[in-house]
Write a protein that holds these residues in place. Structure first.
Motif, PDB file in Angstrom:
ATOM      1  N   ASP A  17       0.859  -1.181   0.000  1.00  0.00           N
ATOM      2  CA  ASP A  17       0.000   0.000   0.000  1.00  0.00           C
ATOM      3  C   ASP A  17       0.896   1.232   0.000  1.00  0.00           C
ATOM      4  N   TRP A  18       0.317   2.388  -0.297  1.00  0.00           N
ATOM      5  CA  TRP A  18       1.068   3.642  -0.223  1.00  0.00           C
ATOM      6  C   TRP A  18       1.414   3.929   1.235  1.00  0.00           C
ATOM      7  N   THR A  19       2.624   4.413   1.488  1.00  0.00           N
ATOM      8  CA  THR A  19       3.011   4.834   2.834  1.00  0.00           C
ATOM      9  C   THR A  19       2.332   6.157   3.156  1.00  0.00           C
ATOM     10  N   GLU A  20       2.372   6.524   4.416  1.00  0.00           N
ATOM     11  CA  GLU A  20       1.905   7.853   4.822  1.00  0.00           C
ATOM     12  C   GLU A  20       2.882   8.891   4.268  1.00  0.00           C
ATOM     13  N   PRO A  21       2.381  10.065   3.872  1.00  0.00           N
ATOM     14  CA  PRO A  21       3.291  11.100   3.350  1.00  0.00           C
ATOM     15  C   PRO A  21       4.289  11.566   4.409  1.00  0.00           C
ATOM     16  N   THR A  22       5.538  11.732   3.976  1.00  0.00           N
ATOM     17  CA  THR A  22       6.584  12.296   4.827  1.00  0.00           C
ATOM     18  C   THR A  22       7.288  13.380   4.020  1.00  0.00           C
ATOM     19  N   PRO A  23       7.988  14.294   4.691  1.00  0.00           N
ATOM     20  CA  PRO A  23       8.708  15.332   3.952  1.00  0.00           C
ATOM     21  C   PRO A  23       9.718  14.726   2.984  1.00  0.00           C
ATOM     22  N   GLY A  24       9.953  15.396   1.866  1.00  0.00           N
ATOM     23  CA  GLY A  24      10.935  14.939   0.896  1.00  0.00           C
ATOM     24  C   GLY A  24      12.290  14.719   1.547  1.00  0.00           C
ATOM     25  N   GLY A  25      12.988  13.673   1.139  1.00  0.00           N
ATOM     26  CA  GLY A  25      14.302  13.368   1.676  1.00  0.00           C
ATOM     27  C   GLY A  25      14.278  12.456   2.886  1.00  0.00           C
ATOM     28  N   VAL A  26      13.093  12.202   3.452  1.00  0.00           N
ATOM     29  CA  VAL A  26      12.975  11.296   4.594  1.00  0.00           C
ATOM     30  C   VAL A  26      12.794   9.883   4.047  1.00  0.00           C
ATOM     31  N   PRO A  27      13.624   8.933   4.461  1.00  0.00           N
ATOM     32  CA  PRO A  27      13.528   7.567   3.932  1.00  0.00           C
ATOM     33  C   PRO A  27      12.216   6.888   4.325  1.00  0.00           C
ATOM     34  N   HIS A  28      11.770   6.003   3.471  1.00  0.00           N
ATOM     35  CA  HIS A  28      10.608   5.151   3.753  1.00  0.00           C
ATOM     36  C   HIS A  28      11.127   3.729   3.929  1.00  0.00           C
ATOM     37  N   ALA A  29      10.571   3.008   4.866  1.00  0.00           N
ATOM     38  CA  ALA A  29      10.971   1.616   5.085  1.00  0.00           C
ATOM     39  C   ALA A  29       9.734   0.769   5.329  1.00  0.00           C
ATOM     40  N   LEU A  30       9.640  -0.316   4.617  1.00  0.00           N
ATOM     41  CA  LEU A  30       8.560  -1.280   4.796  1.00  0.00           C
ATOM     42  C   LEU A  30       9.167  -2.665   4.893  1.00  0.00           C
ATOM     43  N   THR A  31       8.411  -3.595   5.422  1.00  0.00           N
ATOM     44  CA  THR A  31       8.869  -4.976   5.468  1.00  0.00           C
ATOM     45  C   THR A  31       7.990  -5.826   4.566  1.00  0.00           C
ATOM     46  N   HIS A  32       8.540  -6.946   4.134  1.00  0.00           N
ATOM     47  CA  HIS A  32       7.807  -7.882   3.275  1.00  0.00           C
ATOM     48  C   HIS A  32       8.360  -9.278   3.508  1.00  0.00           C
ATOM     49  N   CYS A  33       7.502 -10.253   3.456  1.00  0.00           N
ATOM     50  CA  CYS A  33       7.914 -11.657   3.575  1.00  0.00           C
ATOM     51  C   CYS A  33       7.633 -12.361   2.257  1.00  0.00           C
ATOM     52  N   TRP A  34       8.662 -12.931   1.682  1.00  0.00           N
ATOM     53  CA  TRP A  34       8.503 -13.714   0.456  1.00  0.00           C
ATOM     54  C   TRP A  34       8.151 -15.146   0.839  1.00  0.00           C
ATOM     55  N   ALA A  35       7.378 -15.815   0.008  1.00  0.00           N
ATOM     56  CA  ALA A  35       6.907 -17.165   0.309  1.00  0.00           C
ATOM     57  C   ALA A  35       7.968 -18.225   0.087  1.00  0.00           C
ATOM     58  N   ARG A  36       8.930 -17.949  -0.789  1.00  0.00           N
ATOM     59  CA  ARG A  36       9.950 -18.965  -1.084  1.00  0.00           C
ATOM     60  C   ARG A  36      11.266 -18.284  -1.448  1.00  0.00           C
ATOM     61  N   PRO A  37      12.359 -18.999  -1.251  1.00  0.00           N
ATOM     62  CA  PRO A  37      13.661 -18.451  -1.637  1.00  0.00           C
ATOM     63  C   PRO A  37      13.706 -18.166  -3.139  1.00  0.00           C
ATOM     64  N   GLY A  38      14.551 -17.232  -3.529  1.00  0.00           N
ATOM     65  CA  GLY A  38      14.720 -16.913  -4.940  1.00  0.00           C
ATOM     66  C   GLY A  38      15.251 -15.514  -5.123  1.00  0.00           C
ATOM     67  N   LYS A  39      15.326 -15.088  -6.387  1.00  0.00           N
ATOM     68  CA  LYS A  39      15.768 -13.736  -6.729  1.00  0.00           C
ATOM     69  C   LYS A  39      14.537 -12.939  -7.138  1.00  0.00           C
ATOM     70  N   TYR A  40      14.419 -11.737  -6.578  1.00  0.00           N
ATOM     71  CA  TYR A  40      13.254 -10.892  -6.816  1.00  0.00           C
ATOM     72  C   TYR A  40      13.709  -9.487  -7.187  1.00  0.00           C
ATOM     73  N   ASP A  41      13.067  -8.911  -8.185  1.00  0.00           N
ATOM     74  CA  ASP A  41      13.359  -7.537  -8.613  1.00  0.00           C
ATOM     75  C   ASP A  41      12.365  -6.602  -7.933  1.00  0.00           C
ATOM     76  N   VAL A  42      12.859  -5.814  -6.976  1.00  0.00           N
ATOM     77  CA  VAL A  42      12.033  -4.914  -6.175  1.00  0.00           C
ATOM     78  C   VAL A  42      12.188  -3.498  -6.716  1.00  0.00           C
ATOM     79  N   CYS A  43      11.066  -2.794  -6.890  1.00  0.00           N
ATOM     80  CA  CYS A  43      11.144  -1.400  -7.324  1.00  0.00           C
ATOM     81  C   CYS A  43      10.115  -0.565  -6.565  1.00  0.00           C
TER      82      CYS A  43
END
Length: 75
Positions: A17-43
Motif C-alpha cells: 500500500d502507499w506509505t503515509e506522506p513524509t517530507p521529501g528526503g525522509v527515507p521510507h521503510a517497509l517490510t515484506h515476507c517472500w513465500a519462497r527463496p529466490g531472486k526478486y526484482d524490487v522497485c
C-alpha cells in the motif's frame, strides 16, 4: 503539505500500500515476507500530496536465501 508517499513492487506479484506522506528526503521503510527463496526484482514508485505519481523506479534485485516457517503446537 509537501509530503511524499511511496509503494513497493516486491517482485513476487505483490505490491505494498502507499506509505503515509513524509517530507521529501525522509527515507521510507517497509517490510515484506517472500513465500519462497529466490531472486526478486524490487522497485518503488512515489506520489506527492497533489496526486502526481512517478513511473516505477529501476529494480533492485534481492536474493532471499531461506524462508522460515513456524508451527505452534496445539495444546
Amino acid at each position: 503539505g509537501n509530503g511524499i508517499s511511496c509503494r513497493f513492487d516486491w517482485g513476487d506479484g505483490q505490491k505494498s500500500d502507499w506509505t503515509e506522506p513524509t517530507p521529501g528526503g525522509v527515507p521510507h521503510a517497509l517490510t515484506h515476507c517472500w513465500a519462497r527463496p529466490g531472486k526478486y526484482d524490487v522497485c518503488a514508485q512515489a506520489r506527492n500530496t497533489r496526486g502526481a505519481v512517478t513511473s516505477w523506479g529501476p529494480a533492485v534485485r534481492v536474493t532471499i536465501q531461506s524462508v522460515f516457517a513456524a508451527k505452534l503446537a496445539d495444546r
